[in-house]
Design a protein around this motif. Structure first.
Motif, mmCIF file in Angstrom:
data_model
loop_
_atom_site.group_PDB
_atom_site.id
_atom_site.type_symbol
_atom_site.label_atom_id
_atom_site.label_comp_id
_atom_site.label_asym_id
_atom_site.label_seq_id
_atom_site.Cartn_x
_atom_site.Cartn_y
_atom_site.Cartn_z
ATOM 1 N N UNK A 1 0.830 -1.209 0.000
ATOM 2 C CA UNK A 1 0.000 0.000 0.000
ATOM 3 C C UNK A 1 0.865 1.261 0.000
ATOM 4 N N UNK A 2 0.372 2.275 -0.639
ATOM 5 C CA UNK A 2 1.128 3.526 -0.735
ATOM 6 C C UNK A 2 1.412 4.092 0.656
ATOM 7 N N UNK A 3 0.451 3.948 1.551
ATOM 8 C CA UNK A 3 0.615 4.466 2.910
ATOM 9 C C UNK A 3 1.776 3.777 3.623
ATOM 10 N N UNK A 4 1.933 2.446 3.415
ATOM 11 C CA UNK A 4 3.015 1.711 4.048
ATOM 12 C C UNK A 4 4.360 2.105 3.440
ATOM 13 N N UNK A 5 4.393 2.275 2.122
ATOM 14 C CA UNK A 5 5.625 2.732 1.470
ATOM 15 C C UNK A 5 6.057 4.086 2.026
ATOM 16 N N UNK A 6 5.085 4.953 2.252
ATOM 17 C CA UNK A 6 5.380 6.283 2.787
ATOM 18 C C UNK A 6 5.961 6.179 4.187
ATOM 19 N N UNK A 7 5.384 5.324 5.031
ATOM 20 C CA UNK A 7 5.894 5.141 6.389
ATOM 21 C C UNK A 7 7.311 4.604 6.383
ATOM 22 N N UNK A 8 7.591 3.678 5.475
ATOM 23 C CA UNK A 8 8.936 3.104 5.387
ATOM 24 C C UNK A 8 9.947 4.163 4.948
ATOM 25 N N UNK A 9 9.543 5.012 4.024
ATOM 26 C CA UNK A 9 10.465 6.016 3.479
ATOM 27 C C UNK A 9 10.789 7.121 4.484
ATOM 28 N N UNK A 10 9.984 7.231 5.538
ATOM 29 C CA UNK A 10 10.188 8.329 6.489
ATOM 30 C C UNK A 10 10.714 7.875 7.851
ATOM 31 N N UNK A 11 11.111 6.583 7.995
ATOM 32 C CA UNK A 11 11.520 6.125 9.320
ATOM 33 C C UNK A 11 12.863 6.707 9.749
ATOM 34 N N UNK A 12 13.724 7.067 8.791
ATOM 35 C CA UNK A 12 14.984 7.715 9.145
ATOM 36 C C UNK A 12 15.944 6.817 9.893
ATOM 37 N N UNK A 13 16.997 7.407 10.428
ATOM 38 C CA UNK A 13 18.040 6.642 11.113
ATOM 39 C C UNK A 13 17.661 6.303 12.541
ATOM 40 N N UNK A 14 16.841 7.108 13.174
ATOM 41 C CA UNK A 14 16.455 6.874 14.572
ATOM 42 C C UNK A 14 14.947 6.649 14.660
ATOM 43 N N UNK A 15 14.542 5.483 14.222
ATOM 44 C CA UNK A 15 13.108 5.177 14.214
ATOM 45 C C UNK A 15 12.613 4.877 15.617
ATOM 46 N N UNK A 16 11.387 5.286 15.885
ATOM 47 C CA UNK A 16 10.728 4.907 17.136
ATOM 48 C C UNK A 16 10.529 3.390 17.130
#
Length: 622
Positions: free
Chosen positions: A539-554
């Protein structure tokens, strides 16, 4: 044992129930947990910990060498101090230093505690979290279900607990009549037949007193209760029979079930109904007469095997957990999963003797001959399946998820064509156990030590010896570089035998060993490396979440992403690491292990834990 004998044993069968090798640079938590488990494990008679012997990482087979320890005086002092202070009672292991060449090793011999001193536990953790058991070559933290094994007189068996909001009106008299019918069939003049219903229920510990003002025990409600009472008081105590099309669980709720049936009722009535329901789905040749519990078949899955598998779930499950018994019928197998890990170690399942969570319920099934003699059920199943030329049952017991799963493969083990194929290995003089493993390997595509032992019933020593012989003769090939991750795939001789037996076997798209198909399902394997895991149907929403996790993900965010990914597809660790742009070790240590323990994700191929195509999938919530 002297150092030479210890190293020889480690290199032959690796670490095992009674032997643990550690680096020994310090007396750490891991060493103390092993001392705890050796002290506690019933009938183990203790074990040996060796410091200063390590496994070489780059060897084909486990290869242990002496690396030695420094400052032996300090280590011995630390052992004595921690054993005297960390536990609820002081422990005095025998500690010996042995010189091997110019290096020293330390041997810690731990004796099993006498029953009146158990359980040993870490004072700062208490009971049960501070208690450890020795399960195989691992130290497992105890749960409440483990506690009865440490007490000659447990405070109370859970199946004897009183159901406060119950009365004699919750008893189904038809269930009592059925019990009498079974008892009379076993022993026509049984004394139980002389009791009235109240006396009988009291004798079976099904009610708390033999009069009309009684309350039911858990045993009484489960074995003799009315359907309406069971639904009212224990709404999750049911059997779910699920028919799945194909060989794999599909998470899509719109597609995953071919059919499903929820079965409720007293256990004594539910058993024949569950057997009949499954029997209707079995291959032709299995015949179950109407209203009877006796098989008239000479082929197919033996009736007693099916009966014992279901009874095992009834009498050994944990009724403290609110979840149904789940029976899943795949096209090639039956899986029966119940709450509650096995109280016996995987290595001893099938040996005489039984540990039961529910002794009163178990006694009813044993007395009526609806279950095998205590502790002989698995052994009987193996014998009957072997006689029918079918693969033995395999099982998985998980402390972390508190579940037990028993699997029955439905196809016959060896036919005439298989005998011809196996004859191509005659020059290697393989034993029957090795031949059985080759059939399993051809069906599944991979094999590990645990599945070999379950299939054949041999010891750890023989399984290692048998597998090593087949590796040395190029029948199978070993993969993985550690005990935990070692598995075996077809070797050159194995593949050559298939090619000779069926020339087009390796060239067709239906070859389960080619890497293009999932060997368990026969369907295209998305984990073969030919697909970009991010270019699929995420899903596009999941791709977006993956692309924004960064180096210090919660951490919570990362865990949820992994759960969501594995709900859509089954991913290997390497693929998850690539998608999340993290190292494999980091993903495994910080997320995968935690999610596995919490029962949120699981293996895609639980039958062979070290399968080369092993991946992770999100588990269905119960």
């Amino acid at each position: 044992m002297r150092a030479k004998e210890i190293i020889n044993q480690l290199n032959t069968i690796d670490e095992h129930t009674k032997l643990e090798a550690k680096k020994g640079s310090a007396i750490d938590k891991s060493i103390m947990e092993t001392i705890n488990s050796f002290s506690n494990e019933p009938n183990l008679k203790g074990g040996l910990i060796v410091l200063g012997i390590e496994k070489e990482n780059n060897s084909l087979f486990p290869s242990y060498v002496v690396t030695g320890v420094s400052d032996t005086d300090k280590l011995q002092s630390d052992i004595a101090t921690q054993c005297a202070s960390l536990f609820n009672i002081p422990i005095r292991p025998e500690v010996e230093v042995e010189k091997v060449g110019d290096k020293n090793i330390i041997k810690i011999k731990v004796e099993e505690l006498s029953p009146e001193k158990k359980p040993l536990y870490f004072k700062n953790k208490g009971i049960p979290n501070g208690i450890y058991r020795r399960i195989g070559s691992t130290d497992q933290r105890c749960t409440e279900d483990d506690l009865p094994i440490f007490y000659a007189n447990p405070l109370e068996n859970y199946d004897a607990s009183i159901i406060e909001n119950s009365s004699i009106e919750d008893i189904n008299e038809d269930s009592i009549d059925l019990y009498r019918k079974y008892i009379k069939k076993v022993k026509e003049n049984a004394e139980e037949l002389e009791f009235d219903n109240l006396e009988l229920l009291y004798a079976l510990n099904a009610i708390d007193k033999p009069n009309e003002n009684c309350k039911l025990t858990l045993t009484g409600l489960l074995v003799f209760g009315k359907k309406i009472s069971l639904r009212r008081i224990l709404p999750m105590c049911r059997v779910d029979y699920i028919r799945v099309s194909g060989k794999e669980w599909v998470e899509d709720p719109e597609k995953r079930f071919e059919s499903t049936l929820d079965m409720r009722g007293s256990l004594i009535e539910l058993l024949p109904r569950a057997i009949a329901t499954i029997a209707d789905d079995l291959p032709k040749g299995f015949y179950l007469p109407e209203g009877e519990l006796q098989s008239k078949t000479e082929s197919g899955l033996p009736y007693k095997v099916l009966r014992e598998a279901i009874v095992n779930a009834f009498i050994h499950r944990s009724y403290k957990v609110n979840s149904p018994i789940q029976i899943i019928r795949y096209s090639n197998r039956i899986e029966i999963t119940n709450a509650g890990f096995s109280l016996k170690s995987i290595e001893t399942i099938g040996e005489p003797g039984s540990l039961s969570r529910n002794p009163h319920i178990a006694s009813i099934f044993h007395d009526t001959n609806l279950a095998e003699t205590k502790g002989t059920g698995i052994k009987s199943m193996r014998k009957l399946l072997s006689k029918s030329q079918m693969l033995p049952p395999t099982f998985e017991s998980s402390h972390s998820s508190n579940t037990f799963t028993l699997r029955l493969l439905l196809h016959h083990l060896i036919n005439e064509h298989d005998h011809i194929w196996l004859s191509s290995f005659d020059e290697f003089q393989l034993n029957d156990e090795q031949k059985t493993a080759l059939i399993f390997l051809r069906e599944v595509g991979a094999l590990d030590n645990q599945s070999y032992r379950q299939l054949t019933g041999v010891s750890s020593f023989q399984s290692t010896t048998d597998l090593r012989k087949m590796v040395n003769t190029a029948i199978i090939e070993q993969k993985g570089n550690s005990k935990k991750h070692t598995y075996y795939i077809p070797g050159k001789v194995f593949l050559a035998s298939l090619e000779k037996d069926q020339k087009d076997y390796l060239s067709g798209e239906l070859n389960p060993l080619s890497g293009n198909l999932d060997p368990l399902s026969g369907e295209l394997n998305p984990l073969s490396g030919n697909l970009d895991p991010l270019s699929g149907n995420l899903p596009a929403e999941l791709k977006e979440r993956i692309s924004t996790i960064g180096k210090r993900a919660n951490p919570e965010t990362m865990e949820q992403i992994i759960i969501d990914l594995c709900a859509i597809n089954e991913y290997k660790l390497s693929e998850l690491a690539k998608i999340l742009n993290r190292r494999e070790n980091y993903i495994s240590d910080n997320y995968i292990n935690k999610l596995m323990k919490e029962g949120k994700i699981g293996f895609s191929i639980p039958e062979v834990l070290n399968h080369p195509n092993q991946a992770y999938k999100t588990l269905k919530k119960k």
